[in-house]
Every structure is written in structure tokens, then in C-alpha cells.
Design a protein around this motif. Structure first.
Motif, PDB file in Angstrom:
ATOM      1  N   PRO A  77       0.813  -1.211   0.000  1.00  0.00           N
ATOM      2  CA  PRO A  77       0.000   0.000   0.000  1.00  0.00           C
ATOM      3  C   PRO A  77       0.852   1.269   0.000  1.00  0.00           C
ATOM      4  O   PRO A  77       1.938   1.284   0.573  1.00  0.00           O
ATOM      5  CB  PRO A  77      -0.821  -0.117   1.272  1.00  0.00           C
ATOM      6  CG  PRO A  77      -0.058  -1.010   2.155  1.00  0.00           C
ATOM      7  CD  PRO A  77       0.707  -1.932   1.269  1.00  0.00           C
TER       8      PRO A  77
ATOM      9  N   CYS B 258       0.903   5.800   0.183  1.00  0.00           N
ATOM     10  CA  CYS B 258       0.231   6.997   0.674  1.00  0.00           C
ATOM     11  C   CYS B 258      -0.553   7.641  -0.474  1.00  0.00           C
ATOM     12  O   CYS B 258      -0.067   7.720  -1.596  1.00  0.00           O
ATOM     13  CB  CYS B 258       1.269   7.966   1.222  1.00  0.00           C
ATOM     14  SG  CYS B 258       0.613   9.569   1.646  1.00  0.00           S
ATOM     15  N   ALA B 259      -1.770   8.136  -0.164  1.00  0.00           N
ATOM     16  CA  ALA B 259      -2.622   8.716  -1.202  1.00  0.00           C
ATOM     17  C   ALA B 259      -2.155  10.101  -1.618  1.00  0.00           C
ATOM     18  O   ALA B 259      -2.564  10.595  -2.663  1.00  0.00           O
ATOM     19  CB  ALA B 259      -4.065   8.779  -0.708  1.00  0.00           C
TER      20      ALA B 259
ATOM     21  N   THR C  47      -3.864  -3.033   9.179  1.00  0.00           N
ATOM     22  CA  THR C  47      -3.788  -1.583   9.105  1.00  0.00           C
ATOM     23  C   THR C  47      -3.295  -1.056  10.442  1.00  0.00           C
ATOM     24  O   THR C  47      -3.056  -1.824  11.367  1.00  0.00           O
ATOM     25  CB  THR C  47      -5.158  -0.979   8.729  1.00  0.00           C
ATOM     26  OG1 THR C  47      -4.985   0.418   8.520  1.00  0.00           O
ATOM     27  CG2 THR C  47      -6.193  -1.208   9.800  1.00  0.00           C
TER      28      THR C  47
ATOM     29  N   PHE D 249      -6.357   8.334   9.576  1.00  0.00           N
ATOM     30  CA  PHE D 249      -6.045   8.033   8.178  1.00  0.00           C
ATOM     31  C   PHE D 249      -5.071   6.859   8.054  1.00  0.00           C
ATOM     32  O   PHE D 249      -4.306   6.787   7.086  1.00  0.00           O
ATOM     33  CB  PHE D 249      -5.481   9.257   7.440  1.00  0.00           C
ATOM     34  CG  PHE D 249      -6.416  10.431   7.358  1.00  0.00           C
ATOM     35  CD1 PHE D 249      -7.638  10.317   6.721  1.00  0.00           C
ATOM     36  CD2 PHE D 249      -6.090  11.642   7.938  1.00  0.00           C
ATOM     37  CE1 PHE D 249      -8.512  11.390   6.649  1.00  0.00           C
ATOM     38  CE2 PHE D 249      -6.956  12.722   7.877  1.00  0.00           C
ATOM     39  CZ  PHE D 249      -8.167  12.593   7.228  1.00  0.00           C
TER      40      PHE D 249
ATOM     41  N   VAL E 184      -4.132   4.786   4.776  1.00  0.00           N
ATOM     42  CA  VAL E 184      -4.438   5.652   3.633  1.00  0.00           C
ATOM     43  C   VAL E 184      -3.303   6.646   3.420  1.00  0.00           C
ATOM     44  O   VAL E 184      -2.787   6.780   2.308  1.00  0.00           O
ATOM     45  CB  VAL E 184      -5.776   6.398   3.834  1.00  0.00           C
ATOM     46  CG1 VAL E 184      -6.093   7.278   2.645  1.00  0.00           C
ATOM     47  CG2 VAL E 184      -6.899   5.408   4.056  1.00  0.00           C
ATOM     48  N   LEU E 185      -2.934   7.367   4.500  1.00  0.00           N
ATOM     49  CA  LEU E 185      -1.878   8.377   4.409  1.00  0.00           C
ATOM     50  C   LEU E 185      -0.686   7.953   5.257  1.00  0.00           C
ATOM     51  O   LEU E 185      -0.843   7.264   6.266  1.00  0.00           O
ATOM     52  CB  LEU E 185      -2.385   9.733   4.913  1.00  0.00           C
ATOM     53  CG  LEU E 185      -3.571  10.370   4.193  1.00  0.00           C
ATOM     54  CD1 LEU E 185      -3.883  11.713   4.820  1.00  0.00           C
ATOM     55  CD2 LEU E 185      -3.294  10.527   2.718  1.00  0.00           C
TER      56      LEU E 185
ATOM     57  N   THR F  76      -0.170  12.769   7.242  1.00  0.00           N
ATOM     58  CA  THR F  76      -1.218  12.891   8.253  1.00  0.00           C
ATOM     59  C   THR F  76      -0.946  14.100   9.136  1.00  0.00           C
ATOM     60  O   THR F  76      -1.857  14.901   9.411  1.00  0.00           O
ATOM     61  CB  THR F  76      -1.297  11.620   9.108  1.00  0.00           C
ATOM     62  OG1 THR F  76      -1.507  10.512   8.242  1.00  0.00           O
ATOM     63  CG2 THR F  76      -2.428  11.698  10.099  1.00  0.00           C
TER      64      THR F  76
ATOM     65  N   TYR G 139      -8.719  15.477   2.377  1.00  0.00           N
ATOM     66  CA  TYR G 139      -8.468  14.909   3.709  1.00  0.00           C
ATOM     67  C   TYR G 139      -8.679  15.952   4.794  1.00  0.00           C
ATOM     68  O   TYR G 139      -9.132  15.632   5.889  1.00  0.00           O
ATOM     69  CB  TYR G 139      -7.065  14.302   3.761  1.00  0.00           C
ATOM     70  CG  TYR G 139      -6.951  13.148   2.800  1.00  0.00           C
ATOM     71  CD1 TYR G 139      -7.555  11.931   3.095  1.00  0.00           C
ATOM     72  CD2 TYR G 139      -6.318  13.284   1.584  1.00  0.00           C
ATOM     73  CE1 TYR G 139      -7.519  10.889   2.218  1.00  0.00           C
ATOM     74  CE2 TYR G 139      -6.272  12.245   0.685  1.00  0.00           C
ATOM     75  CZ  TYR G 139      -6.873  11.044   1.004  1.00  0.00           C
ATOM     76  OH  TYR G 139      -6.848  10.018   0.113  1.00  0.00           O
TER      77      TYR G 139
END
Ligand SMILES: [Zn+2]
Length: 107
Positions: free
Chosen positions: A35, A37-38, A59, A64, A67-68, A73, A100
Motif C-alpha cells: 500500500p 500513501c494517497a 492496518t 487516516f 491511507v496516508l 497525516t 483529507y
């Protein structure tokens, strides 16, 4: 003819020689990619690539999480507090961070 589900390119084709020396085609799901970072696309830490295990293994529980990355963040939290205080407007924030910041402020 392969089954309809195996006609997709999302399966890897693996030639396997069986114990009776027959050459057969097996289909395998490839390992999931790591995964990212967005916002900055950096690889996320503390997240298992395995699909197994509990939620806390897959996770992290941070804001976040999954995701981040930690740096982005922190930046989003900082920008969110500046917007709430009135030092900045949403127009001053970049497109990727803005969604975000909005999510953060709606909570
Ligand atoms: Zn990031």
C-alpha cells in the motif's frame, strides 16, 4: 477451455508438472502490491501485505491509518487546524490534501 473466471488476466498462469508427469496449467492470484500513501505515494509502514490476520495486523489505528503516511497525516492535521482558526482558507491547500482536510473537519 478454461473456466470463465480464469479467462481474466488478474490470475497468474503457472505450469505445474504433476506427480504423474502431466503438464497442467494452474491459476494463482498474484500477491497484493504494497500500500502507498494517497498524497505522496510513499510506501506505507506497519501494514501487512498478507490478506490474512486481524484488522490490527492489516492496518494501523492512527488517523487516516492505511491511507496516508505519518508525515502527510501530520501535515493534514496542521492545515486543518489553520483553516479552522481562519489563518488559511481551503483554496490555499493543494487538491490532494484538501479532501483529507475536509474529512478531518467534518468529524
Ligand atoms: Zn504521504
Amino acid at each position: 477451455m478454461p473456466k470463465p473466471m480464469h479467462r481474466s488476466n488478474s490470475f497468474k498462469r503457472v505450469h505445474v508438472i504433476t506427480s504423474k508427469k502431466r503438464n497442467v496449467l494452474h491459476y494463482r492470484r498474484p500477491a497484493p502490491s504494497s500500500p502507498h500513501c494517497a498524497i505522496c505515494r510513499a510506501e506505507l509502514n506497519g501494514i501487512s501485505r498478507s490478506r490474512h490476520g486481524g484488522k490490527s495486523r492489516r492496518t494501523n489505528s492512527r488517523l487516516f491509518g492505511g491511507v496516508l503516511c505519518a508525515n502527510c497525516t501530520a501535515e493534514v492535521v496542521k492545515l486543518g487546524s489553520r483553516v479552522e482558526r481562519g489563518d488559511m482558507t481551503l483554496g490555499d491547500i493543494g487538491m490532494r490534501q484538501r479532501s483529507y482536510v475536509l474529512q478531518l473537519m467534518s468529524h
